[in-house]
Design an enzyme around this catalytic site. Structure first.
Site, short mmCIF file in Angstrom:
data_model
loop_
_atom_site.label_atom_id
_atom_site.label_comp_id
_atom_site.label_asym_id
_atom_site.label_seq_id
_atom_site.Cartn_x
_atom_site.Cartn_y
_atom_site.Cartn_z
N TYR A 31 0.83 -1.21 0.00
CA TYR A 31 0.00 0.00 0.00
C TYR A 31 0.86 1.25 0.00
CZ TYR A 31 0.83 0.96 5.00
OH TYR A 31 1.40 1.29 6.21
N LYS A 148 6.45 -2.11 1.83
CA LYS A 148 5.29 -1.51 2.51
C LYS A 148 4.08 -2.43 2.40
CE LYS A 148 3.29 3.12 3.21
NZ LYS A 148 3.37 3.08 4.65
N GLU A 180 11.99 2.23 14.19
CA GLU A 180 11.14 3.33 13.72
C GLU A 180 9.89 3.37 14.58
OE1 GLU A 180 9.87 2.46 9.63
OE2 GLU A 180 9.87 0.33 10.11
N LEU A 204 11.07 1.14 7.03
CA LEU A 204 10.48 1.63 5.80
C LEU A 204 11.26 2.86 5.32
CD1 LEU A 204 8.04 1.12 3.89
CD2 LEU A 204 7.04 3.14 4.94
N1 PDD Z 1 2.95 5.04 7.33
N2 PDD Z 1 7.63 3.73 8.86
C1 PDD Z 1 6.49 3.00 8.86
C2 PDD Z 1 6.48 1.68 9.55
C3 PDD Z 1 5.34 3.50 8.21
O1 PDD Z 1 4.21 2.78 8.20
C4 PDD Z 1 5.39 4.77 7.57
C5 PDD Z 1 4.21 5.35 6.84
C6 PDD Z 1 6.60 5.49 7.63
C7 PDD Z 1 6.75 6.85 6.98
O2 PDD Z 1 6.77 6.76 5.59
P1 PDD Z 1 6.26 7.96 4.67
O3 PDD Z 1 7.05 9.17 5.06
O4 PDD Z 1 6.59 7.53 3.30
O5 PDD Z 1 4.80 8.13 4.95
C8 PDD Z 1 7.70 4.93 8.26
C9 PDD Z 1 1.76 5.50 6.62
C10 PDD Z 1 1.59 6.97 6.64
C11 PDD Z 1 0.54 4.76 7.14
O6 PDD Z 1 0.67 3.58 7.40
O7 PDD Z 1 -0.53 5.34 7.25
#
Ligand code: PDD
Length: 280
Positions: A31, A148, A180, A204
């Site tokens: 996703y 992801k 993270e 991620l």
């Molecule tokens: N989450 N680390 C994890 C485990 C994440 O699920 C996410 C993003 C990030 C940050 O990635 P980005 O800057 O590309 O959004 C880091 C999204 C926002 C979610 O699950 O809703």
């Protein structure tokens, strides 16, 4: 709401997918979440590139081209009148009509679903002025966190543990080191230096992380990409997280220990402003 499923725009209550879909049965899917500010998509290209990488790593077919994806995002933002909010995109491996651990044949059609979430006040979020309280929990996720995938049960449990503890979110810790946040990348600031874990299969590769690190470097801030322990984080001057939906969110407390004077730090606050300014 109008949603998109496998080539069609439909009212959300008319959209359907098979009960045999491997996304549903096996969390066999990936996703992306792209933010909308002032009706415009933030960093669509970054999300499209990471989606393709996730698909490649799992030997999954792309459901459509990048141009088609952009058009679907734009259509949904327009049809649903989204000014501030999110576009959620999911691609799963589909199914050949039964449950089997072995992947279905390579010509099986993937399932693609997109929907919007209206989030007025996303940029002007009062939570960012208060800062987030974090608990730390053990990182027991699988070893390919760079992909992801929709396997979000543990991150979800982590958020619930945080909530039960009266906090906002959890940081995940492996061998004493912070990997993270449950849904964001993690940073500490000590003596003016920003410290964050380097990219690997352990975390991620955040699209916001990349943008924020570039902006921090352009603002002459010092950055060190290295492992850091949860104990080090508790002794930091400040901390923050980044994600597409939270932008830069200051962290003011970890496991009950206040950072600095317990309010959002100057570097996190400034980076949030810079990020919002430059993204719009
Ligand atoms: N989450 N680390 C994890 C485990 C994440 O699920 C996410 C993003 C990030 C940050 O990635 P980005 O800057 O590309 O959004 C880091 C999204 C926002 C979610 O699950 O809703």
């Amino acid at each position: 709401r109008t949603v998109y499923v496998n080539g069609e725009y439909l009212p959300e209550n008319e959209a359907t997918v098979s009960i045999f879909d491997r996304g549903f049965l096996m969390a066999d899917g990936v996703y992306e979440v792209t933010t909308v500010l002032d009706g415009k998509l933030i960093d669509f290209d970054g999300h499209a590139v990471r989606l393709q990488r996730s698909l490649d790593e799992l030997e999954m077919q792309a459901a459509c081209s990048k141009d088609e994806l952009l058009e679907i995002h734009r259509q949904l933002v327009e049809r649903n009148g989204i000014v501030e909010g999110l576009v959620y995109l999911q691609v799963t491996r589909g199914s050949d009509g039964d449950r089997d651990f072995v992947f279905p044949s390579a010509d099986t059609k993937p399932t693609i679903v997109l929907f919007t979430q209206n989030k007025p006040g996303l940029a002007d979020n009062p939570a960012a002025k208060k800062g987030a309280k974090i608990i730390s929990i053990e990182d027991i996720r699988w070893g390919r966190r760079d992909i992801k995938t929709v396997q979000l049960l543990y991150p979800s449990m982590g958020k619930m543990m945080a909530k039960k503890a009266g906090c906002d979110d959890a940081w995940l810790v492996e061998d004493g080191h912070v990997t993270e946040g449950t849904s964001n990348n993690a940073y500490l600031v000590k003596d003016g230096k920003i410290v964050t874990r380097p990219l690997s299969t352990d975390i991620l590769h955040g699209i916001t992380r990349k943008a924020v690190l570039r902006m921090a470097a352009e603002a002459q801030m010092e950055i060190e990409e290295r492992l850091f322990t949860i104990d080090e984080a508790k002794e930091a001057d400040e901390a923050f997280v980044t994600s597409a939906s939270a932008f830069v969110m200051p962290v003011v407390e970890i496991d009950g220990v206040a950072l600095g004077n317990g309010t959002p730090g100057p570097i996190a606050t400034r980076l949030r402003e810079i990020y919002l300014d430059e993204s719009r």
